[in-house]
Design a protein around this motif. Sequence first.
Motif, PDB file in Angstrom:
ATOM      1  N   VAL A   1     -25.736 -52.820 -28.324  1.00 58.32           N
ATOM      2  CA  VAL A   1     -25.496 -53.696 -27.182  1.00 58.32           C
ATOM      3  C   VAL A   1     -26.534 -54.817 -27.210  1.00 58.32           C
ATOM      4  O   VAL A   1     -27.736 -54.556 -27.061  1.00 58.32           O
ATOM      5  CB  VAL A   1     -25.583 -52.929 -25.853  1.00 58.32           C
ATOM      6  CG1 VAL A   1     -25.387 -53.875 -24.674  1.00 58.32           C
ATOM      7  CG2 VAL A   1     -24.549 -51.808 -25.822  1.00 58.32           C
ATOM      8  N   PRO A   2     -26.112 -56.057 -27.422  1.00 53.67           N
ATOM      9  CA  PRO A   2     -27.084 -57.168 -27.420  1.00 53.67           C
ATOM     10  C   PRO A   2     -27.731 -57.318 -26.047  1.00 53.67           C
ATOM     11  O   PRO A   2     -27.188 -56.870 -25.023  1.00 53.67           O
ATOM     12  CB  PRO A   2     -26.209 -58.387 -27.759  1.00 53.67           C
ATOM     13  CG  PRO A   2     -24.975 -57.841 -28.370  1.00 53.67           C
ATOM     14  CD  PRO A   2     -24.751 -56.514 -27.712  1.00 53.67           C
ATOM     15  N   ALA A   3     -28.893 -57.936 -26.017  1.00 51.18           N
ATOM     16  CA  ALA A   3     -29.577 -58.195 -24.746  1.00 51.18           C
ATOM     17  C   ALA A   3     -28.849 -59.306 -23.989  1.00 51.18           C
ATOM     18  O   ALA A   3     -28.487 -60.332 -24.571  1.00 51.18           O
ATOM     19  CB  ALA A   3     -31.026 -58.582 -24.998  1.00 51.18           C
ATOM     20  N   HIS A   4     -28.634 -59.084 -22.693  1.00 46.10           N
ATOM     21  CA  HIS A   4     -28.006 -60.081 -21.808  1.00 46.10           C
ATOM     22  C   HIS A   4     -28.889 -60.191 -20.570  1.00 46.10           C
ATOM     23  O   HIS A   4     -28.633 -59.528 -19.556  1.00 46.10           O
ATOM     24  CB  HIS A   4     -26.594 -59.655 -21.421  1.00 46.10           C
ATOM     25  CG  HIS A   4     -25.631 -59.601 -22.566  1.00 46.10           C
ATOM     26  ND1 HIS A   4     -24.948 -60.715 -23.018  1.00 46.10           N
ATOM     27  CD2 HIS A   4     -25.246 -58.580 -23.354  1.00 46.10           C
ATOM     28  CE1 HIS A   4     -24.168 -60.376 -24.029  1.00 46.10           C
ATOM     29  NE2 HIS A   4     -24.330 -59.084 -24.257  1.00 46.10           N
ATOM     30  N   PRO A   5     -29.935 -61.013 -20.593  1.00 46.48           N
ATOM     31  CA  PRO A   5     -30.886 -61.058 -19.479  1.00 46.48           C
ATOM     32  C   PRO A   5     -30.278 -61.466 -18.143  1.00 46.48           C
ATOM     33  O   PRO A   5     -30.857 -61.175 -17.091  1.00 46.48           O
ATOM     34  CB  PRO A   5     -31.916 -62.104 -19.950  1.00 46.48           C
ATOM     35  CG  PRO A   5     -31.801 -62.101 -21.437  1.00 46.48           C
ATOM     36  CD  PRO A   5     -30.356 -61.857 -21.720  1.00 46.48           C
ATOM     37  N   ASP A   6     -29.121 -62.112 -18.151  1.00 43.50           N
ATOM     38  CA  ASP A   6     -28.486 -62.525 -16.902  1.00 43.50           C
ATOM     39  C   ASP A   6     -27.532 -61.472 -16.350  1.00 43.50           C
ATOM     40  O   ASP A   6     -26.894 -61.686 -15.314  1.00 43.50           O
ATOM     41  CB  ASP A   6     -27.728 -63.841 -17.093  1.00 43.50           C
ATOM     42  CG  ASP A   6     -26.602 -63.727 -18.122  1.00 43.50           C
ATOM     43  OD1 ASP A   6     -26.719 -62.875 -19.023  1.00 43.50           O
ATOM     44  OD2 ASP A   6     -25.630 -64.492 -18.015  1.00 43.50           O
ATOM     45  N   CYS A   7     -27.439 -60.348 -17.042  1.00 43.74           N
ATOM     46  CA  CYS A   7     -26.487 -59.297 -16.642  1.00 43.74           C
ATOM     47  C   CYS A   7     -27.171 -57.946 -16.536  1.00 43.74           C
ATOM     48  O   CYS A   7     -28.179 -57.679 -17.198  1.00 43.74           O
ATOM     49  CB  CYS A   7     -25.357 -59.174 -17.660  1.00 43.74           C
ATOM     50  SG  CYS A   7     -24.188 -60.543 -17.672  1.00 43.74           S
ATOM     51  N   LEU A   8     -26.588 -57.086 -15.721  1.00 39.15           N
ATOM     52  CA  LEU A   8     -26.877 -55.665 -15.717  1.00 39.15           C
ATOM     53  C   LEU A   8     -25.811 -54.976 -16.558  1.00 39.15           C
ATOM     54  O   LEU A   8     -24.710 -55.502 -16.745  1.00 39.15           O
ATOM     55  CB  LEU A   8     -26.838 -55.127 -14.287  1.00 39.15           C
ATOM     56  CG  LEU A   8     -27.818 -55.778 -13.304  1.00 39.15           C
ATOM     57  CD1 LEU A   8     -27.431 -55.431 -11.871  1.00 39.15           C
ATOM     58  CD2 LEU A   8     -29.244 -55.363 -13.593  1.00 39.15           C
ATOM     59  N   ILE A   9     -26.132 -53.804 -17.069  1.00 42.76           N
ATOM     60  CA  ILE A   9     -25.153 -52.998 -17.792  1.00 42.76           C
ATOM     61  C   ILE A   9     -24.724 -51.868 -16.871  1.00 42.76           C
ATOM     62  O   ILE A   9     -25.565 -51.125 -16.357  1.00 42.76           O
ATOM     63  CB  ILE A   9     -25.743 -52.435 -19.094  1.00 42.76           C
ATOM     64  CG1 ILE A   9     -26.182 -53.572 -20.026  1.00 42.76           C
ATOM     65  CG2 ILE A   9     -24.724 -51.535 -19.799  1.00 42.76           C
ATOM     66  CD1 ILE A   9     -27.007 -53.112 -21.212  1.00 42.76           C
ATOM     67  N   VAL A  10     -23.430 -51.756 -16.636  1.00 43.74           N
ATOM     68  CA  VAL A  10     -22.888 -50.677 -15.817  1.00 43.74           C
ATOM     69  C   VAL A  10     -22.152 -49.713 -16.738  1.00 43.74           C
ATOM     70  O   VAL A  10     -21.284 -50.128 -17.511  1.00 43.74           O
ATOM     71  CB  VAL A  10     -21.922 -51.203 -14.741  1.00 43.74           C
ATOM     72  CG1 VAL A  10     -21.296 -50.040 -13.963  1.00 43.74           C
ATOM     73  CG2 VAL A  10     -22.649 -52.148 -13.787  1.00 43.74           C
ATOM     74  N   ASN A  11     -22.519 -48.442 -16.679  1.00 46.06           N
ATOM     75  CA  ASN A  11     -21.765 -47.451 -17.450  1.00 46.06           C
ATOM     76  C   ASN A  11     -21.376 -46.279 -16.554  1.00 46.06           C
ATOM     77  O   ASN A  11     -22.082 -45.931 -15.612  1.00 46.06           O
ATOM     78  CB  ASN A  11     -22.534 -46.975 -18.690  1.00 46.06           C
ATOM     79  CG  ASN A  11     -23.783 -46.213 -18.386  1.00 46.06           C
ATOM     80  OD1 ASN A  11     -24.864 -46.778 -18.324  1.00 46.06           O
ATOM     81  ND2 ASN A  11     -23.668 -44.898 -18.206  1.00 46.06           N
ATOM     82  N   PHE A  12     -20.216 -45.726 -16.840  1.00 42.93           N
ATOM     83  CA  PHE A  12     -19.676 -44.614 -16.058  1.00 42.93           C
ATOM     84  C   PHE A  12     -20.108 -43.290 -16.664  1.00 42.93           C
ATOM     85  O   PHE A  12     -20.320 -43.180 -17.873  1.00 42.93           O
ATOM     86  CB  PHE A  12     -18.158 -44.700 -15.990  1.00 42.93           C
ATOM     87  CG  PHE A  12     -17.662 -45.949 -15.322  1.00 42.93           C
ATOM     88  CD1 PHE A  12     -17.937 -46.189 -13.987  1.00 42.93           C
ATOM     89  CD2 PHE A  12     -16.937 -46.901 -16.020  1.00 42.93           C
ATOM     90  CE1 PHE A  12     -17.491 -47.342 -13.362  1.00 42.93           C
ATOM     91  CE2 PHE A  12     -16.485 -48.054 -15.418  1.00 42.93           C
ATOM     92  CZ  PHE A  12     -16.761 -48.277 -14.083  1.00 42.93           C
ATOM     93  N   GLY A  13     -20.232 -42.267 -15.782  1.00 43.19           N
ATOM     94  CA  GLY A  13     -20.718 -40.967 -16.208  1.00 43.19           C
ATOM     95  C   GLY A  13     -19.681 -39.872 -16.071  1.00 43.19           C
ATOM     96  O   GLY A  13     -18.514 -40.090 -15.732  1.00 43.19           O
ATOM     97  N   LEU A  14     -20.116 -38.648 -16.321  1.00 45.69           N
ATOM     98  CA  LEU A  14     -19.234 -37.488 -16.329  1.00 45.69           C
ATOM     99  C   LEU A  14     -18.536 -37.260 -14.993  1.00 45.69           C
ATOM    100  O   LEU A  14     -17.367 -36.867 -14.951  1.00 45.69           O
ATOM    101  CB  LEU A  14     -20.028 -36.241 -16.713  1.00 45.69           C
ATOM    102  CG  LEU A  14     -20.444 -36.145 -18.181  1.00 45.69           C
ATOM    103  CD1 LEU A  14     -21.557 -35.097 -18.344  1.00 45.69           C
ATOM    104  CD2 LEU A  14     -19.265 -35.819 -19.071  1.00 45.69           C
ATOM    105  N   SER A  15     -19.226 -37.514 -13.886  1.00 39.45           N
ATOM    106  CA  SER A  15     -18.602 -37.311 -12.576  1.00 39.45           C
ATOM    107  C   SER A  15     -17.393 -38.218 -12.397  1.00 39.45           C
ATOM    108  O   SER A  15     -16.366 -37.803 -11.836  1.00 39.45           O
ATOM    109  CB  SER A  15     -19.622 -37.575 -11.457  1.00 39.45           C
ATOM    110  OG  SER A  15     -20.671 -36.639 -11.502  1.00 39.45           O
TER     111      SER A  15
END
Length: 325
Positions: free
Chosen positions: A225-239
């Motif tokens: 995943v390249p760095a994107h300083p203007d963005c957050l990374i959202v990832n979904f989990g097991l729940s």
Amino acid sequence: MAAEARYPIPEIRRGKIYRDVYAKRSPDNPALGDAHLERARIVDGTLDFGDSGVRNRAFRDGVFLLEIPPELDVSAGDAFARQFYEGPAATPYGRFRDIGSDRFGDPLLGFHQRINQIEQFLLERRFWAADYPPEIAALGEALTRLSRQVLRSVLAEVGIPEEDWRRATGGCSQCAGSYHLTFNHYRPAHEDIGLSSHKDDGFLTILRTTAPGLEVSREDHWETVPAHPDCLIVNFGLSMEILTAGSRMPVAAIMHRVARQQEDRSSFGHFSSSGCLPGEDEGIYRYVRGRGLERVCGSRELIDENDYEIYAGTDAPVAAKGARR
């Protein structure tokens, strides 16, 4: 039901959560190129991908980029992440290195050095106001509100009735779930992978990072995943994966890891999970069309079993004993 078959519910038991993905978890599998993730923003309090196809791909991937809302200041979090591990001589945040889990009565909390390169400082929301500096506690609360906006948008898209949202998410749809704010440092002198491959246990994680290192598994191969300083990374989990497996639009939990780091690297993340305060475990549910919500396991049970898998690792079945992969 086809939707249920796409993401079968994992067995929440030590050594079983990742039984179908042993090959993916091997650190010997290198990343093959950059991950070009879908991108979204918050518009009038709602998650906006701009296009249904983009949204569908993001849900199928289990990860996407979220433009940092203009009202969210992440600078204090960046500063804390760069300093918390340095010790009391480094002010104002280095003192947190000396605060361990015994202060909080919970083995998950406080400062920890893991078997991988990662060292962390982690607190649950009920301790933020008293134990984090005011600017860090305020950041945690802002991320909690942001996670609610994302979560409610997802629940509406996948077709879970609104009257079920609170129970389905253990309170997260109302900012009343279990939340953790963690700060991470990767030690280049430590000979190991940055962080072992895993899926998060909660509904969603909001990650702030300004340097490459995070890798995700999509289409049966790893990508950087390249760095994107203007963005957050959202990832979904097991729940989230468990909850939506039987919905009209199942959401994947993304397998991810951090590659071996050759230089100091820091990040911070916010985790949204079903409520699991002592004596108030809200449980993990799956939604089944035509039947509603069905309880799968306890909230704390999922956290404990998944943490063991992440930090202790999963041993694949031994083929000589007839185990099937």
